[in-house]
Scaffold this active site. Structure first.
Site, PDB file in Angstrom:
ATOM      1  N   CYS A 108       0.837  -1.194   0.000  1.00 37.28           N
ATOM      2  CA  CYS A 108       0.000   0.000   0.000  1.00 37.28           C
ATOM      3  C   CYS A 108       0.883   1.261   0.000  1.00 37.28           C
ATOM      4  O   CYS A 108       1.543   1.542  -0.981  1.00 37.28           O
ATOM      5  CB  CYS A 108      -0.991  -0.034   1.159  1.00 37.28           C
ATOM      6  N   HIS A 131      -3.560  -5.645   0.943  1.00 40.19           N
ATOM      7  CA  HIS A 131      -2.888  -5.955   2.210  1.00 40.19           C
ATOM      8  C   HIS A 131      -2.891  -7.453   2.532  1.00 40.19           C
ATOM      9  O   HIS A 131      -3.818  -7.949   3.179  1.00 40.19           O
ATOM     10  CB  HIS A 131      -3.575  -5.204   3.357  1.00 40.19           C
ATOM     11  N   GLU A 140      -1.081  -8.856   4.718  1.00 44.82           N
ATOM     12  CA  GLU A 140      -0.910  -8.999   6.172  1.00 44.82           C
ATOM     13  C   GLU A 140      -2.244  -8.934   6.918  1.00 44.82           C
ATOM     14  O   GLU A 140      -2.309  -9.286   8.106  1.00 44.82           O
ATOM     15  CB  GLU A 140       0.071  -7.947   6.699  1.00 44.82           C
TER      16      GLU A 140
END
Length: 222
Positions: free
Chosen positions: A86, A194, A196
């Site tokens: 990002c 994302h 994660e």
């Protein structure tokens, strides 16, 4: 295996990224942007999402000129692994480690939802755990995720198999629906969604865990 996660003023996904790395068995050290050196033995640098320096000027522009950035660039130029997510992707384009630019979303609105992505290549340490053409689901949360490349660069990225992920359906106006790209040596990945935020059973998807486990495997083999 050791990762360094860079922290800028305004980073808000640094801890999430560290948790994902640790969940894959990678040791992590947090590095403040005013530091000038990466920890000794760093194999992988994570550049997290967020709003570094409040997104003033251009997203990632000020962060790309922080003291730690020289060490980040040197690490990449030595063949070290780098993952920018990002805002981290924006920082990597601002440093020149990845080509192209991230512009305002086509609809000029912040987008925050989980989206389907297509795995375009498995020829990288980041994507080798997937199958080519596989659909995965990662969350997005960005206002400036519209990847701009131009026809010549787009053809180059396609020709060199350096598009890592694309949006399965149009999201933000990105050329070629590109969601993530690789460096020429395939050791730097910039990714707007994302992964994660897709590693735990409490998340809407666990597809991101494959990326981190594959990366950990590549580091162990190296």
């Amino acid at each position: 295996m050791k990762a360094a996660v860079i922290v800028f003023p305004g980073s808000n996904c640094d801890r999430d990224l560290a948790v994902a790395f640790r969940g894959a068995g990678i040791d992590v050290e947090m590095v403040w942007h005013k530091d000038t050196d990466l920890p000794k033995g760093t194999d992988l640098v994570g550049v997290p999402g967020g709003f570094s320096f409040g997104d003033y000027l251009r997203c990632g522009a000020i962060a790309a000129r922080s003291p730690i950035t020289k060490a980040l660039v040197s690490h990449a130029e030595r063949g070290g692994y780098v993952l920018g997510i990002c805002n981290g992707f924006q920082v990597l384009t601002e440093t020149g480690l990845l080509p192209g630019a991230l512009m305002r979303n086509a609809g000029l609105k912040f987008i925050c939802r989980t989206v389907p992505l297509k795995v375009e290549t498995t020829r990288s340490a980041f994507t080798e755990g997937y199958s080519a053409g596989q659909t995965v689901h990662f969350p997005i949360a960005h206002h400036d995720g519209n990847y701009a490349a131009g026809p010549e660069l787009l053809a180059e990225l396609r020709g060199e198999d350096r598009v890592a992920f694309t949006y399965a359906t149009p999201v933000n106006g990105s050329e070629g629906d590109i969601a993530g790209v690789l460096s020429a040596n395939r050791r730097v990945l910039g990714l707007m969604p994302h992964p994660e935020r897709a590693v735990d059973t409490i998340h809407t998807s666990q597809d991101g865990a494959v990326l981190f486990s594959a990366l950990a495997g590549a580091l162990a083999d190296a």
